[in-house]
Write an enzyme that holds these catalytic residues in place. Structure first.
Site, PDB file in Angstrom:
ATOM      1  CE  LYS A  53       2.617  18.645 -32.161  1.00  0.00           C
ATOM      2  NZ  LYS A  53       2.219  18.301 -33.533  1.00  0.00           N
ATOM      3  NE  ARG A  88       9.461  18.010 -41.533  1.00  0.00           N
ATOM      4  CZ  ARG A  88       8.344  18.120 -42.266  1.00  0.00           C
ATOM      5  NH1 ARG A  88       8.376  18.769 -43.427  1.00  0.00           N
ATOM      6  NH2 ARG A  88       7.223  17.594 -41.844  1.00  0.00           N
ATOM      7  CG  ASP A 142       6.619  13.661 -31.909  1.00  0.00           C
ATOM      8  OD1 ASP A 142       6.279  12.925 -32.847  1.00  0.00           O
ATOM      9  OD2 ASP A 142       7.058  14.813 -32.078  1.00  0.00           O
ATOM     10  CG  ASP A 162       3.910  20.952 -34.935  1.00  0.00           C
ATOM     11  OD1 ASP A 162       4.551  20.255 -34.114  1.00  0.00           O
ATOM     12  OD2 ASP A 162       2.744  20.690 -35.280  1.00  0.00           O
ATOM     13  CE  LYS A 217       9.437  13.684 -34.198  1.00  0.00           C
ATOM     14  NZ  LYS A 217       8.142  13.938 -34.877  1.00  0.00           N
ATOM     15  CD  GLU A 276       8.864  18.286 -33.866  1.00  0.00           C
ATOM     16  OE1 GLU A 276       8.677  17.074 -33.648  1.00  0.00           O
ATOM     17  OE2 GLU A 276       7.996  19.015 -34.368  1.00  0.00           O
ATOM     18  CG  ASP A 324       6.032  18.207 -31.361  1.00  0.00           C
ATOM     19  OD1 ASP A 324       6.434  19.374 -31.214  1.00  0.00           O
ATOM     20  OD2 ASP A 324       5.597  17.761 -32.440  1.00  0.00           O
TER      21      ASP A 324
END
Length: 502
Positions: free
Chosen positions: A266, A340, A277, A336, A254, A338, A259
């Site tokens: 967030k 996946r 991230d 959020d 990933k 994202e 993020d």
């Protein structure tokens, strides 16, 4: 840092030209032949006899300019039963004891007859204790250590473990470097450049941009990236250590380089840590760095979908429905969630390589941190043999994971009336429902998902990337190469046509 392995007795270690010497002492040495008369061993035994060094692992005693010992600083440190875990603990304590004085540039680490796993643990421990991030400092102070000589009773017996550990260190430090960089110094374009830097070392690299990704039909990846001014990159790495006919292992990392949560923004507190991230992507880069050094007889493909998740005017909105590369439609209930989304397109893309196994690595859910804390990574797997291989590799590499469930009933939370699947369920079992979402895009290929949200970095005063799970992945791939060498080859399956025509 230059690691060197030598056959050294305690007397020979005391004669080395170095700034410091760390003498690692297992409990078994307490009962060894007391007739040894070299200065180092006599001093150690006297300290033990006088009660100046407790038995607990990690306890240490320091000396300066010890007669008969050439290095000016000496640290005697206990390592308990001599296991890899205890040796790493001892090395960390000894390196801590050397902090604060004059810089130690040349170090001798005397391990004696400790077994090969302990030698590997010592190398990893020295690297971890001496690592410094310097890239964005105006006056960088790099690590002082330049040369580390590891003394053992038989260098031939420890050579393989030592070389694997040194390669793992190289890979882990690549992963730390890129995960630690601020997001403006680690954009998707920067990650692609880092990947291209591996080319020509037994690794082929291909980088796809927004146009190529759109042409393929990666609607989920495009949706996440559309709110950012930074263009996405889809990075493909290929390490070929076996004939082309041998099916590869595919690693997917990933690569959300920052993020914000997108429209589902967030909280501001600690949002700076969302530069981490992309730790899954960093770990794939680090693993390929290690492969370039070790050259195992195995084929490995790395896939890194890289983009930012930003709340710009063009950002995807809660309730939007997008079409993934697999053809499945996804209702994005929470922007959020994202990671996946970009992983599901990479999982579909992985099928074109007809892989023997697919492993994705992601800082995917805060729920995994709640479940497992910061000790073990979460492991989900569709195949028991793959799961066991990863569990064994994690234990052997001191980079442990823990298998979590994948019962079909958990997938019920992802049902929606507006698409084939929603990208989130409720709060309950959030780490599992995230894995169930990914599983929809895997097919019949043996697949594993490592959720490293709790293990990829540390917060607080020790804030920084850990480089996990590079040790686990490297050990798994080396073990897989051995299994492949002793078993009939796994042929490539016939490629099945997907929605993008591949």
């Amino acid at each position: 840092m230059d690691f060197r392995l030598k056959t050294l007795t305690a007397h020979a270690a005391a004669s080395q030209e170095a700034d410091a010497l760390v003498f690692v002492w297992p409990d078994a040495a307490d009962a060894a032949d007391p007739a040894q008369a070299d200065a180092l061993t006599v001093w150690a035994r006297q300290a033990l006899a006088d009660g100046d060094l407790k038995r607990e692992p990690g306890q240490w005693l320091a000396a300066h300019r010890l007669p008969g010992v050439r290095p000016r600083r000496i640290v005697l440190v206990r390592c308990g039963d001599g296991s890899a875990r205890r040796v790493r603990q001892a090395v960390a304590a000894a390196l801590g004891a050397l902090q604060g004085g004059a810089p130690v540039r040349r170090l001798v680490l005397q391990l004696g007859a400790l077994p090969a796993p302990a030698v590997a643990a010592a190398v990893l421990g020295v690297a971890a204790a001496s690592y410094r991030y310097t890239t964005t400092l105006s006056k960088p102070q790099p690590r002082a250590l330049e040369v580390v000589t590891v003394g053992v009773a038989d260098d031939a017996a420890a050579r393989a473990a030592f070389e694997q550990a040194v390669a793992t260190v190289r890979g882990q430090e690549v992963a730390k470097e890129w995960a630690n960089r601020p997001a403006n110094h680690a954009t998707p374009t920067h990650l692609a450049e880092a990947a291209l830097g591996l080319a020509g070392r037994g690794i082929d690299v291909e980088v796809l941009g927004p146009k190529e990704v759109a042409k393929l039909g990666m609607g989920a990846l495009l949706a996440v990236a559309q709110g950012s001014r930074q263009p996405l990159r889809f990075i493909v790495l290929r390490y070929r250590g076996a004939p082309k006919s041998v099916a590869p292992v595919v690693l997917i990392g990933k690569g959300i380089t920052f993020d914000t949560g997108g429209i589902s923004l967030k909280p501001a507190a600690e949002m700076d840590e969302m530069k981490f991230d992309m730790s899954g992507a960093a770990s794939v880069l680090g693993t390929f760095e290690a492969l370039a050094h070790l050259r195992p007889a195995l084929n490995v493909v790395g896939l890194i979908p890289a983009c930012e998740n930003m709340p710009g005017g063009g950002a995807v909105k809660p309730g939007d429905v997008v079409t993934s590369l697999s053809g499945q439609t996804i209702e994005i209930l929470n922007t959020d969630a994202e990671g996946r989304l970009i992983l599901c397109d990479a999982l579909t893309y992985a099928q074109r390589f007809a892989p023997r196994a697919v492993i994705d690595v992601a800082t995917l859910t805060g729920a995994c941190v709640i479940a497992l804390g910061h000790v073990r990574s979460g492991l989900f797997a569709s195949d028991d043999a793959l799961a066991q291989a990863l569990l064994d590799a994690g234990e052997a590499a001191a980079d442990p994971c823990w298998r979590m469930p994948l019962d079909d009933e958990y997938g019920e939370a992802l049902k929606t009336s507006f698409a084939d699947v929603a990208n989130v369920g409720g709060r309950a079992a959030g780490v599992v429902t995230a894995a169930k979402f990914l599983q929809r895009f895997v097919g019949d290929t043996p697949w594993a998902h490592l959720d490293i949200a709790g293990t990829a970095w540390k917060s607080g005063k020790d804030k920084g990337a850990t480089g996990r799970p590079v040790p686990l992945l490297v050990r798994y791939l080396l073990d897989e190469a051995q299994r492949a060498a002793s078993a009939p080859p796994v042929p490539r399956q016939r490629r099945r046509r997907t929605s993008d025509g591949a």
